[in-house]
Design a protein around this motif. Structure first.
Motif, short mmCIF file in Angstrom:
data_model
loop_
_atom_site.label_atom_id
_atom_site.label_comp_id
_atom_site.label_asym_id
_atom_site.label_seq_id
_atom_site.Cartn_x
_atom_site.Cartn_y
_atom_site.Cartn_z
N PHE A 37 1.07 -11.23 3.85
CA PHE A 37 1.64 -10.10 4.30
C PHE A 37 1.50 -8.86 3.59
O PHE A 37 1.47 -7.74 4.06
CB PHE A 37 3.15 -10.34 4.92
N ARG A 38 1.66 -8.98 2.43
CA ARG A 38 1.78 -7.68 1.40
C ARG A 38 0.12 -6.88 1.55
O ARG A 38 0.33 -5.86 1.55
CB ARG A 38 2.07 -8.12 -0.06
N LYS A 39 -0.83 -7.78 1.37
CA LYS A 39 -2.14 -7.17 1.74
C LYS A 39 -2.27 -6.51 2.92
O LYS A 39 -2.84 -5.59 3.16
CB LYS A 39 -3.13 -8.11 1.12
N LEU A 40 -1.88 -7.35 3.98
CA LEU A 40 -2.05 -6.79 5.47
C LEU A 40 -1.26 -5.55 5.65
O LEU A 40 -1.96 -4.81 6.34
CB LEU A 40 -1.91 -8.01 6.29
N VAL A 41 0.17 -5.41 5.43
CA VAL A 41 0.76 -4.41 5.42
C VAL A 41 0.16 -3.03 4.56
O VAL A 41 -0.15 -1.76 5.09
CB VAL A 41 2.32 -4.34 4.89
N GLU A 42 -0.44 -3.40 3.49
CA GLU A 42 -1.20 -2.20 2.81
C GLU A 42 -2.57 -1.87 3.33
O GLU A 42 -2.85 -0.80 3.51
CB GLU A 42 -1.59 -2.74 1.49
N GLN A 43 -3.20 -2.95 4.18
CA GLN A 43 -4.31 -2.44 4.93
C GLN A 43 -4.01 -1.56 6.42
O GLN A 43 -4.68 -0.63 6.28
CB GLN A 43 -5.02 -3.83 5.34
N PHE B 16 2.75 -7.71 12.98
CA PHE B 16 4.01 -7.94 13.12
C PHE B 16 4.22 -9.16 13.93
O PHE B 16 5.45 -9.90 13.78
CB PHE B 16 4.64 -6.64 13.74
N LEU B 17 3.14 -8.99 15.13
CA LEU B 17 3.68 -10.54 16.03
C LEU B 17 3.19 -11.76 15.09
O LEU B 17 4.09 -12.60 15.37
CB LEU B 17 2.65 -10.27 17.11
N LEU B 18 2.49 -11.94 14.40
CA LEU B 18 2.09 -12.89 13.31
C LEU B 18 3.38 -13.26 12.55
O LEU B 18 3.77 -14.35 12.36
CB LEU B 18 1.08 -12.90 12.56
N ALA B 19 4.11 -12.01 11.93
CA ALA B 19 5.32 -12.38 11.25
C ALA B 19 6.20 -12.83 11.95
O ALA B 19 7.32 -13.75 11.44
CB ALA B 19 5.63 -11.14 10.62
N LYS C 41 8.92 -14.56 9.44
CA LYS C 41 8.75 -13.56 8.47
C LYS C 41 9.01 -12.20 8.84
O LYS C 41 8.42 -11.07 7.89
CB LYS C 41 7.36 -13.64 7.67
N ALA C 42 9.29 -12.03 10.01
CA ALA C 42 9.69 -10.39 10.45
C ALA C 42 10.45 -9.53 9.62
O ALA C 42 9.89 -8.54 9.27
CB ALA C 42 10.15 -10.71 11.62
N GLU C 43 11.42 -9.95 9.14
CA GLU C 43 12.41 -9.37 8.21
C GLU C 43 11.59 -8.91 6.88
O GLU C 43 11.69 -7.78 6.49
CB GLU C 43 13.41 -9.96 7.72
N TYR C 44 10.79 -9.73 6.54
CA TYR C 44 10.01 -9.71 4.85
C TYR C 44 8.79 -8.50 5.46
O TYR C 44 8.74 -7.51 4.56
CB TYR C 44 9.35 -10.92 4.70
N VAL C 45 8.40 -8.52 6.36
CA VAL C 45 7.31 -7.45 6.76
C VAL C 45 8.04 -6.37 7.16
O VAL C 45 7.38 -5.11 6.57
CB VAL C 45 6.31 -7.89 8.14
N LEU C 46 9.25 -6.30 7.66
CA LEU C 46 9.81 -5.06 7.98
C LEU C 46 10.25 -4.35 6.64
O LEU C 46 9.99 -3.08 6.69
CB LEU C 46 11.10 -5.27 8.73
N GLY C 47 10.77 -5.06 5.86
CA GLY C 47 10.94 -4.56 4.17
C GLY C 47 9.66 -4.23 3.61
O GLY C 47 9.71 -2.94 3.19
N LEU C 48 8.68 -4.89 3.98
CA LEU C 48 7.33 -4.19 3.16
C LEU C 48 6.77 -2.91 3.77
O LEU C 48 6.30 -2.13 3.34
CB LEU C 48 6.16 -5.33 3.30
N SER D 230 6.84 3.57 6.04
CA SER D 230 5.84 3.66 6.62
C SER D 230 5.86 4.22 8.21
O SER D 230 6.70 4.12 8.84
CB SER D 230 4.72 2.71 6.34
N TRP D 231 4.64 4.60 8.74
CA TRP D 231 4.61 4.80 10.08
C TRP D 231 4.71 3.74 11.04
O TRP D 231 5.39 4.03 12.12
CB TRP D 231 3.34 5.48 10.50
N MET D 232 4.97 2.57 10.41
CA MET D 232 4.95 1.44 11.34
C MET D 232 6.52 0.87 11.50
O MET D 232 6.82 0.20 12.29
CB MET D 232 4.22 0.08 10.81
N GLU D 233 7.22 1.38 10.80
CA GLU D 233 8.75 0.81 10.33
C GLU D 233 9.43 1.06 11.65
O GLU D 233 10.18 0.01 12.40
CB GLU D 233 9.55 1.53 9.12
N GLU D 234 9.42 2.12 12.41
CA GLU D 234 10.08 2.34 13.56
C GLU D 234 9.86 1.34 14.65
O GLU D 234 10.50 0.85 15.31
CB GLU D 234 10.22 3.91 14.00
#
Length: 139
Positions: free
Chosen positions: A24-30, A43-46, A51-58, A62-66
């Motif tokens: 997830f860390r690498k995917l969020v970076e990408q 995010f659907l995979l999360a 793991k949605a909260e984890y990805v939300l934290g990562l 960023s533009w994806m957070e909202e």
């Protein structure tokens, strides 16, 4: 073919990110840099893996957070990923991921229907022309 939504999302994330890792860390970076199209299936995979909260934290800052927060809220109301995806409340970019999955999942049945229709029309055309199957193959 027994393709699950989670299995589809894993392959889709790999394809869109251009990497084999499902970190997830690498995917969020990408998603934040070179592959923004991976943001929605990521995010659907999360959500599918809890793991949605984890990805939300990562994705914080960023533009994806909202967008992620909005979908997480909808997920809380829907109760399950399947019901979330089938409702009309999901934003278009997320709904498109679900539609892509349904297209892949239903492709074999659609192919069988098309093949059956083509066979029927071919046989009708052969009958009207008076040519046999053997004659067509030989020609």
């Amino acid at each position: 073919m027994n393709l699950t939504f989670e299995g589809f999302l894993k392959g889709y994330c790999r394809e869109l990110s251009g990497q084999q890792s499902l970190s997830f860390r690498k995917l969020v970076e990408q998603a934040t840099t070179v592959a923004p199209r991976v943001a929605e299936p990521l995010f659907l995979l999360a959500l599918a893996q809890g793991k949605a909260e984890y990805v939300l934290g990562l994705s914080e800052g960023s533009w994806m957070e909202e967008s992620y927060r909005g979908v997480l809220s909808l997920y809380g109301q829907a109760g399950s990923l399947a019901s979330l995806c089938t409702e009309d409340k999901l934003p278009n970019r997320y709904a498109n991921v679900w539609h892509a999955y349904r297209g892949v999942k239903e492709k074999p049945a659609a192919d069988r229907r098309v093949n059956a229709l083509m066979r029927k029309r071919t046989l009708e055309a052969l009958e009207e022309s008076g040519v046999t199957r053997y004659g067509i193959c030989r020609a």
